[in-house]
Design an enzyme around this catalytic site. Structure first.
Site: not given
Ligand code: NAD
Length: 487
Positions: A180, A288
């Site tokens: 997803k 990140c």
């Molecule tokens: P997010 O958590 O809002 O969303 C990430 C994904 O989760 C999306 O596909 C979203 O639709 C899905 N999602 C949201 N709510 C959900 C739920 N209740 N159940 C299942 N899936 C759900 O994050 P974002 O804003 O898309 O991304 C930014 C974040 O990602 C930042 O905190 C960043 O640091 C982190 N990130 C981490 C890494 C790493 O490797 N550690 C890499 C890239 C980004």
């Protein structure tokens, strides 16, 4: 109606389930952060599509498992070849959808997508043999058995690269996959599904369900038919996913946010320190791993701040498709407002904005200027919360022990950067830093064989090399006795 042509590629806006395109009654818009153009109306999935996708992935699992690492490798290599063939289109499409630099997509990110597939397919063939060892004459034989359906949920900041970092090892390990993608960047995942089909991947091995996290995502992570959940995203979402996964005791691999320290000691090469510090603005700060807390020794703080400001003033911000651009837009209006809010609150608390500090009015749209915050109150939000925009904060320290204490004074532990002139001093510093990855006198050097993940609230588990297979596979030890064999 279900297809749009973008960047020379045909993009199907429906889900990809069991080798078929599946529509939903509702759709959501995918909007380009470059100019606000609506790129596509994408199928908005929910529990019905999730049930279908998990059923398809479960049905495809025995066949994919029984193909073995060698059979899977052949298909995965063909897939990597196709990614390379379509690299230019994929790079352009990703830039349209998420606003990251086209030249980075061309030269770094999309080649990495192909590498994510190829590398783990090879690793499954060659690197998973564990030496057999004996216990009182009995042989311990360790195998990495495919575990079932892996659900992969990804963010928008590097959509296809972060997705394939999980898809590569999951498929190579013999799992089938339901992806997803983030709702702000759904498009390259759909093209990738077509490439899987063209590579000869059997129907149901790879599936894409599009939609919102709270709908499609929530249904996927609550599904009892799922064997693994790999999630990259924010801490609040990870908590919701873990609660859901607990009902089925589904194992999770989490790669989450960061507030990484960037330490500059007083014997550091200042030019090198400034060069690497400028890189922390890459991808408009939507990384990140960024070292967003500049911790600089007090003896060199003024000199560092002066040179850093001079270099930051030269950063070219603009359309991410222009070769000269170094920083593009933020992903979405909601996100731009979020980033702006962090800086406004820091200002209100008395912090100084050394440069930048708000949206780029000359460019309009979603551009936020590279920003440095100074004199923030210890413990304040701007020093502790992840902004995920081009906003760095600078603090000074008097001793290396102070630097380590400041560095570790956060709930995150994803990465750290150290710029230091003395190897032994650097080793003493890094020994006590809590982080999954530390870069010394460099940044962003990533080897797919190395462990990657976060400590504290930056994640659960490690991936990369065999660590990935430890997660996606059922690791099994079979003990053979020396006795009981006929002849
Ligand atoms: P997010 O958590 O809002 O969303 C990430 C994904 O989760 C999306 O596909 C979203 O639709 C899905 N999602 C949201 N709510 C959900 C739920 N209740 N159940 C299942 N899936 C759900 O994050 P974002 O804003 O898309 O991304 C930014 C974040 O990602 C930042 O905190 C960043 O640091 C982190 N990130 C981490 C890494 C790493 O490797 N550690 C890499 C890239 C980004």
């Amino acid at each position: 109606m279900h297809q749009v042509t973008l960047a020379g590629l045909t993009v199907d806006t429906r889900h990809y389930i069991g080798g078929q395109r599946v529509a939903s009654d509702d759709t959501f818009e995918s909007v380009s952060p470059i100019d606000g153009q609506v790129l596509a109306h994408v199928a908005r999935g929910g529990s019905a599509e999730v049930d279908q996708a998990v059923a398809a992935a479960r049905a495809a699992f025995p066949g994919w498992r029984d193909l073995g690492a060698e059979g899977r490798r052949e298909i995965l290599h063909r897939l990597a070849d196709l990614v390379e063939r379509d690299l230019e289109g994929l790079a352009n499409l990703e830039t349209l959808d998420n606003g990251s630099l086209l030249r980075s997509h061309r030269r770094g990110v999309m080649p990495r997508v192909a590498m994510n597939i190829r590398f783990f397919a090879d690793w499954a063939m060659n690197k998973l043999d564990h030496p057999v060892w004996q216990t009182r004459g009995h042989d311990n034989v360790v195998t990495w058995d495919p575990s079932g359906v892996a659900v992969i949920i990804t963010p928008w900041n590097a959509p296809l690269m972060l997705a394939t970092w999980r898809i590569g090892p999951a498929l190579a390990a013999g799992d089938t996959v339901v992806l997803k993608p983030a709702e702000w960047t759904p498009l390259t995942a759909s093209v990738f599904a077509d490439l899987c089909e063209r590579a000869g991947m059997p129907a149901g091995v790879f599936n894409v369900v599009q939609g919102y996290g709270t709908e499609a995502g929530a249904a996927l992570v609550a599904h009892p038919g799922v064997a693994r959940i790999a999630f990259t995203g924010s801490v609040p979402t990870a908590k919701a996913i873990m609660r859901s996964a607990a009902d089925n005791l589904t194992p999770v691999s989490f790669e989450l946010g960061g507030k990484s320290p960037f330490i500059v000691t007083d014997d550091a090469d200042l030019d090198l320190a400034v060069d690497i510090a400028i890189e922390q603005y890459d991808n408009a700060g939507q990384v990140c791993l960024s070292g967003t807390r500049l911790l600089v020794h007090e003896n060199i703080a003024d000199a560092f701040a002066k040179r850093f400001a001079e270099r930051a003033a030269q950063i070219v911000q603009g359309d991410p498709r222009d070769e000269a651009t170094q920083i593009g837009p933020q992903i979405h209006r909601v996100h731009l407002d979020r980033v702006t809010g962090f800086v406004e609150r820091a200002r209100a608390e008395g912090a100084q904005v050394a440069f930048g500090g708000g949206p780029n009015d000359e460019l309009g749209g979603l551009y936020f200027r590279p920003t440095l915050i100074a004199d923030a109150k210890p413990g304040s939000e701007i020093l502790t919360a992840e902004v995920f925009g081009p906003v760095l904060a600078m603090q000074t320290f008097a001793s290396d022990d102070d630097a380590v204490e400041l560095a570790n004074n956060t709930e995150f532990g994803l990465a750290a950067v150290v710029v230091c002139g003395d190897r032994e001093r650097a080793e003493r510093l890094t020994k006590n830093l809590v982080a999954g990855t530390i870069w010394v006198n460099c940044f962003f050097v990533r080897d797919l064989a190395a462990p990657f993940g976060g400590s504290k609230k930056s994640g659960i588990g490690r991936e990369g090399g065999t660590w990935s297979f430890d997660f996606y596979a059922d690791v099994k030890n079979t003990v053979y006795a020396p006795t009981g064999w006929k002849d």
